[in-house]
Design a protein around this motif. Structure first.
Motif, mmCIF file in Angstrom:
data_model
loop_
_atom_site.group_PDB
_atom_site.id
_atom_site.type_symbol
_atom_site.label_atom_id
_atom_site.label_comp_id
_atom_site.label_asym_id
_atom_site.label_seq_id
_atom_site.Cartn_x
_atom_site.Cartn_y
_atom_site.Cartn_z
ATOM 1 N N GLU A 5 0.820 -1.204 0.000
ATOM 2 C CA GLU A 5 0.000 0.000 0.000
ATOM 3 C C GLU A 5 0.857 1.259 0.000
ATOM 4 O O GLU A 5 1.872 1.336 0.685
ATOM 5 C CB GLU A 5 -0.936 0.021 1.212
ATOM 6 C CG GLU A 5 -1.878 1.207 1.211
ATOM 7 C CD GLU A 5 -2.857 1.175 2.375
ATOM 8 O OE1 GLU A 5 -3.804 1.955 2.353
ATOM 9 O OE2 GLU A 5 -2.668 0.368 3.300
ATOM 10 N N GLU A 6 0.421 2.247 -0.773
ATOM 11 C CA GLU A 6 1.051 3.555 -0.799
ATOM 12 C C GLU A 6 0.083 4.541 -0.152
ATOM 13 O O GLU A 6 -1.078 4.609 -0.538
ATOM 14 C CB GLU A 6 1.357 3.979 -2.229
ATOM 15 C CG GLU A 6 2.321 3.033 -2.924
ATOM 16 C CD GLU A 6 2.586 3.395 -4.369
ATOM 17 O OE1 GLU A 6 3.431 2.720 -4.970
ATOM 18 O OE2 GLU A 6 1.959 4.329 -4.902
ATOM 19 N N ASP A 25 -0.162 12.923 -6.886
ATOM 20 C CA ASP A 25 -0.143 12.573 -5.471
ATOM 21 C C ASP A 25 1.288 12.335 -5.015
ATOM 22 O O ASP A 25 2.088 11.732 -5.738
ATOM 23 C CB ASP A 25 -0.947 11.295 -5.208
ATOM 24 C CG ASP A 25 -2.452 11.506 -5.277
ATOM 25 O OD1 ASP A 25 -2.885 12.658 -5.474
ATOM 26 O OD2 ASP A 25 -3.177 10.509 -5.127
ATOM 27 N N THR A 26 1.580 12.804 -3.815
ATOM 28 C CA THR A 26 2.816 12.432 -3.136
ATOM 29 C C THR A 26 2.444 11.281 -2.214
ATOM 30 O O THR A 26 1.460 11.361 -1.469
ATOM 31 C CB THR A 26 3.381 13.611 -2.317
ATOM 32 O OG1 THR A 26 3.590 14.722 -3.204
ATOM 33 C CG2 THR A 26 4.690 13.228 -1.643
ATOM 34 N N VAL A 27 3.193 10.188 -2.311
ATOM 35 C CA VAL A 27 2.858 8.990 -1.543
ATOM 36 C C VAL A 27 4.054 8.526 -0.709
ATOM 37 O O VAL A 27 5.211 8.741 -1.075
ATOM 38 C CB VAL A 27 2.389 7.826 -2.452
ATOM 39 C CG1 VAL A 27 1.128 8.208 -3.205
ATOM 40 C CG2 VAL A 27 3.478 7.400 -3.420
ATOM 41 N N THR A 28 3.723 7.896 0.404
ATOM 42 C CA THR A 28 4.732 7.205 1.200
ATOM 43 C C THR A 28 4.688 5.737 0.785
ATOM 44 O O THR A 28 3.628 5.101 0.814
ATOM 45 C CB THR A 28 4.441 7.339 2.711
ATOM 46 O OG1 THR A 28 4.430 8.730 3.041
ATOM 47 C CG2 THR A 28 5.497 6.615 3.534
ATOM 48 N N LEU A 29 5.830 5.226 0.389
ATOM 49 C CA LEU A 29 5.943 3.850 -0.092
ATOM 50 C C LEU A 29 6.040 2.877 1.084
ATOM 51 O O LEU A 29 6.331 3.298 2.214
ATOM 52 C CB LEU A 29 7.171 3.726 -0.989
ATOM 53 C CG LEU A 29 7.199 4.660 -2.201
ATOM 54 C CD1 LEU A 29 8.551 4.601 -2.894
ATOM 55 C CD2 LEU A 29 6.086 4.310 -3.164
ATOM 56 N N PRO A 30 5.834 1.593 0.859
ATOM 57 C CA PRO A 30 5.919 0.599 1.943
ATOM 58 C C PRO A 30 7.252 0.602 2.686
ATOM 59 O O PRO A 30 7.308 0.272 3.866
ATOM 60 C CB PRO A 30 5.700 -0.732 1.223
ATOM 61 C CG PRO A 30 4.905 -0.382 0.019
ATOM 62 C CD PRO A 30 5.388 0.983 -0.400
ATOM 63 N N ASP A 31 8.329 1.027 2.007
ATOM 64 C CA ASP A 31 9.642 1.051 2.667
ATOM 65 C C ASP A 31 9.914 2.372 3.388
ATOM 66 O O ASP A 31 11.006 2.590 3.914
ATOM 67 C CB ASP A 31 10.761 0.749 1.666
ATOM 68 C CG ASP A 31 10.928 1.824 0.600
ATOM 69 O OD1 ASP A 31 10.207 2.854 0.632
ATOM 70 O OD2 ASP A 31 11.795 1.639 -0.275
ATOM 71 N N GLY A 32 8.919 3.305 3.386
ATOM 72 C CA GLY A 32 9.068 4.577 4.076
ATOM 73 C C GLY A 32 9.517 5.730 3.193
ATOM 74 O O GLY A 32 9.427 6.888 3.591
ATOM 75 N N ASN A 33 10.016 5.445 2.008
ATOM 76 C CA ASN A 33 10.414 6.503 1.080
ATOM 77 C C ASN A 33 9.177 7.151 0.466
ATOM 78 O O ASN A 33 8.067 6.617 0.555
ATOM 79 C CB ASN A 33 11.314 5.939 -0.024
ATOM 80 C CG ASN A 33 12.681 5.552 0.498
ATOM 81 O OD1 ASN A 33 13.277 6.272 1.290
ATOM 82 N ND2 ASN A 33 13.172 4.393 0.073
ATOM 83 N N THR A 34 9.371 8.290 -0.188
ATOM 84 C CA THR A 34 8.257 8.974 -0.845
ATOM 85 C C THR A 34 8.461 8.975 -2.351
ATOM 86 O O THR A 34 9.591 8.838 -2.846
ATOM 87 C CB THR A 34 8.091 10.427 -0.353
ATOM 88 O OG1 THR A 34 9.273 11.153 -0.659
ATOM 89 C CG2 THR A 34 7.790 10.479 1.131
ATOM 90 N N SER A 35 7.339 9.144 -3.067
ATOM 91 C CA SER A 35 7.379 9.195 -4.518
ATOM 92 C C SER A 35 6.187 10.007 -4.997
ATOM 93 O O SER A 35 5.295 10.346 -4.219
ATOM 94 C CB SER A 35 7.341 7.771 -5.092
ATOM 95 O OG SER A 35 7.610 7.806 -6.479
ATOM 96 N N LYS A 36 6.165 10.308 -6.282
ATOM 97 C CA LYS A 36 5.051 11.027 -6.910
ATOM 98 C C LYS A 36 4.308 10.074 -7.835
ATOM 99 O O LYS A 36 4.909 9.217 -8.482
ATOM 100 C CB LYS A 36 5.560 12.210 -7.741
ATOM 101 C CG LYS A 36 6.340 13.238 -6.957
ATOM 102 C CD LYS A 36 5.429 14.272 -6.406
ATOM 103 C CE LYS A 36 6.265 15.402 -5.784
ATOM 104 N NZ LYS A 36 5.514 16.202 -4.886
#
Length: 181
Positions: A5-6, A25-36
Motif C-alpha cells: 500500500e502507498e 499525489d505524493t505517496v509514502t511507499l511501503p519502505d518509508g520513502n516517498t514518490s510522486k
C-alpha cells in the motif's frame, strides 16, 4: 498498512477537463520513502458486444485523435455522473448503432490502465437486438460509421490493426471462446 500500500500524503489537481482529471499525489511507499504518482481520474465507461441474429457483430468506425487514425471498435461510451452502467450501455448502443435491446448481460469489467488511470470499463453482451424506427441523436462531436462483421472479418481487421484497442480485442476473444463461428 497493507502489503504494497502507498499512503497519499499530498494530492494536487493539475487539470480538470470534460472527461478526465489529472492529479499528482505524493505517496509514502511501503519502505518509508516517498514518490510522486500522476493519476488520471475517469468516470468509467461501458462497451457492448452486440451480435445480430445472423451471427454478425456490430462495430463502429471512428477517428481517434489520440491515435491520429480511425479504428474499428465495439460500441462504447463514458458514464455520465451518477449514471448506472446498464443505462449507459443501452444509451450508447442506441446512439452509435441505431439498435436497442432489453437484454444486456454484464460479461466482465476491467481497468484499462491501472498504472496511471482509474477508468473501469463494464463490458455487456446482447444477441437480442431491435432496429430503432428513428435514430437517436448522439454526441454532437462524435462521427461514427456502422459496420456489421463476421468474427473472421473482425479478426482480419485486428491483424491489420484497424481493430487495435483492448475492449474490442477482449470482445473478439470472448466471442471466440463462446463458440461464435
Amino acid at each position: 498498512m497493507r502489503k504494497f500500500e502507498e499512503v497519499t500524503t499530498e494530492s494536487k489537481e493539475i487539470f480538470k477537463g470534460k472527461i478526465v482529471h489529472l492529479k499528482v499525489d505524493t505517496v509514502t511507499l511501503p519502505d518509508g520513502n516517498t514518490s510522486k504518482r500522476e493519476i488520471i481520474k475517469h468516470p468509467g465507461a461501458v462497451a457492448v458486444i452486440a451480435q445480430k441474429e445472423d451471427g454478425k457483430i456490430i462495430f463502429v468506425e471512428q477517428y481517434r485523435k489520440a491515435l491520429e487514425k480511425s479504428v474499428v471498435e465495439i460500441p462504447a461510451g463514458k458514464l455520465e455522473e451518477g449514471e448506472d452502467p446498464l443505462v449507459t450501455a443501452k444509451r450508447e448502443l442506441e446512439e452509435e448503432t441505431g439498435y436497442t435491446t432489453d437484454n444486456l448481460q454484464l460479461i466482465n469489467s476491467f481497468y484499462t490502465s491501472p498504472g496511471f488511470a482509474d477508468e473501469l470499463v463494464n463490458v455487456y453482451f446482447t444477441d437480442q437486438l431491435t432496429k430503432l424506427e428513428h435514430n437517436v441523436a448522439g454526441d454532437e462531436d462524435e462521427f461514427v460509421e456502422l459496420m456489421e462483421l463476421t468474427l473472421e472479418e473482425a479478426e482480419q481487421l485486428e491483424k491489420e490493426q484497424r481493430i487495435h484497442d483492448a475492449k474490442t480485442s477482449y470482445a473478439l476473444l470472448y466471442l471466440k471462446i463462446r463458440g461464435l463461428k
